[in-house]
Write an enzyme that holds these catalytic residues in place. Sequence first.
Site, PDB file in Angstrom:
ATOM      1  N   ASN A  65       3.637   1.905   2.576  1.00 38.70           N
ATOM      2  CA  ASN A  65       4.765   0.976   2.609  1.00 38.70           C
ATOM      3  C   ASN A  65       5.661   1.081   1.378  1.00 38.70           C
ATOM      4  O   ASN A  65       6.405   0.157   1.060  1.00 38.70           O
ATOM      5  CB  ASN A  65       4.263  -0.465   2.765  1.00 38.70           C
ATOM      6  CG  ASN A  65       3.593  -0.687   4.115  1.00 38.70           C
ATOM      7  OD1 ASN A  65       3.861   0.032   5.071  1.00 38.70           O
ATOM      8  ND2 ASN A  65       2.712  -1.666   4.187  1.00 38.70           N
ATOM      9  N   LYS A 104       0.864  -1.184   0.000  1.00 39.99           N
ATOM     10  CA  LYS A 104       0.000   0.000   0.000  1.00 39.99           C
ATOM     11  C   LYS A 104       0.895   1.226   0.000  1.00 39.99           C
ATOM     12  O   LYS A 104       2.113   1.119   0.214  1.00 39.99           O
ATOM     13  CB  LYS A 104      -0.921  -0.004   1.219  1.00 39.99           C
ATOM     14  CG  LYS A 104      -0.192  -0.073   2.563  1.00 39.99           C
ATOM     15  CD  LYS A 104      -1.182  -0.176   3.710  1.00 39.99           C
ATOM     16  CE  LYS A 104      -0.461  -0.298   5.051  1.00 39.99           C
ATOM     17  NZ  LYS A 104      -1.421  -0.392   6.179  1.00 39.99           N
ATOM     18  N   THR A 154      -4.632  -4.699   3.965  1.00 42.24           N
ATOM     19  CA  THR A 154      -5.434  -3.485   4.114  1.00 42.24           C
ATOM     20  C   THR A 154      -6.559  -3.531   3.092  1.00 42.24           C
ATOM     21  O   THR A 154      -6.299  -3.693   1.898  1.00 42.24           O
ATOM     22  CB  THR A 154      -4.552  -2.240   3.903  1.00 42.24           C
ATOM     23  OG1 THR A 154      -3.470  -2.278   4.850  1.00 42.24           O
ATOM     24  CG2 THR A 154      -5.351  -0.962   4.091  1.00 42.24           C
ATOM     25  N   ASP A 160       8.153  -2.347   5.398  1.00 36.96           N
ATOM     26  CA  ASP A 160       7.240  -2.951   6.378  1.00 36.96           C
ATOM     27  C   ASP A 160       6.786  -4.354   5.973  1.00 36.96           C
ATOM     28  O   ASP A 160       5.751  -4.546   5.331  1.00 36.96           O
ATOM     29  CB  ASP A 160       6.025  -2.067   6.627  1.00 36.96           C
ATOM     30  CG  ASP A 160       5.261  -2.495   7.882  1.00 36.96           C
ATOM     31  OD1 ASP A 160       5.544  -3.598   8.401  1.00 36.96           O
ATOM     32  OD2 ASP A 160       4.390  -1.742   8.344  1.00 36.96           O
TER      33      ASP A 160
END
Length: 343
Positions: free
Chosen positions: A149, A146, A185, A165
């Site tokens: 990151n 996402k 997510t 991450d």
Amino acid sequence: MSEQRFLKEILPNILPGIDVIEELGKGASAVVYKASDESLGRTYALKVIQNINQEDPLIPASKDNFKREKDILLTVNHQNVIKLHQIVEFDDAAALLLEFASGGELFDRIVEKTCYSEHDAAQCIKEILLGLQHIHDKGIVHRDLKPENLLYENSSDASPLKLADFGLGTIMKEGAHKMYTICGTPGYCAPEILCSVGYDEKIDVWSAGVILYILLCGYEPFSDETNNDKEMFKKILNGDYEFHSPEWDEISESAKDLVRKMLVVDPRRRVSVQEALDHSWIVSETNSTRQLPEVTVKLREFNSKRRLKTPMNAISAVNAFKIGNHNHGNGFQLSLQKKEESQ
């Protein structure tokens, strides 16, 4: 052990010379700080993680989750993946000394640009794909790709873009073909995660496809003005997105073709990272130099809303909207069947 005790009493002994400057971000079980080593003149991202000795893999930063993140960071070595400098563990806590990406997040960088074109979007997605190619070659799946990151190493125009991450990342076991853990997510999750039908590394391609769509128009493919998460999930499950006018009118057909190939509901028909890298739009990095000022304006709005919105992880979303094998699994399979019949 409390986070503050770890920072003030333990860290100076196990990482002498490292000074914590400020907090950069905070999650369910980890806090990331900006830190420095004045003797070496280096700046780091210091990730402090709690509960690393919990045995339950469902607990954030449990022993299994921490071991996966550690193993991943010790395995990767690529200019488009964040680097690990050192790991220290003590009692029920750990500290990861990571490369500090001073160039900031991908979307923040774009909205600061005075000039932004399709060429820039192609370069961004190419670097994301190169990072994914590296980790996929090592059997690693990111599982939470996402905007937050994706970080630039520094502020220079030539700075590489890096995957960061790996807290939800995993290394696929040898001989394994599917994973079933619900994670990620919601807006970037592939349909197969939401339906618990099993997934592989192709989920990262879907997430990259969502990011590519946003890079080209400045808004998400599956959300609408109502910001209804339940409706967004339905759109993801059906692959229901559009190239709206006028935002997409001037975007090249080659760019749209790559989006179509990445946002395919059936992972068997979705392109691999290598196939995406071999796509004509990426290979030529597009000849289009037409500026996209509308995208930076919309992306600025998207960034503001993104930061204000309360984050929800995939587990919470699936539980809240009852998306799973017993509720929407058949619908997902029917969606695959319809798409196969139409192709």
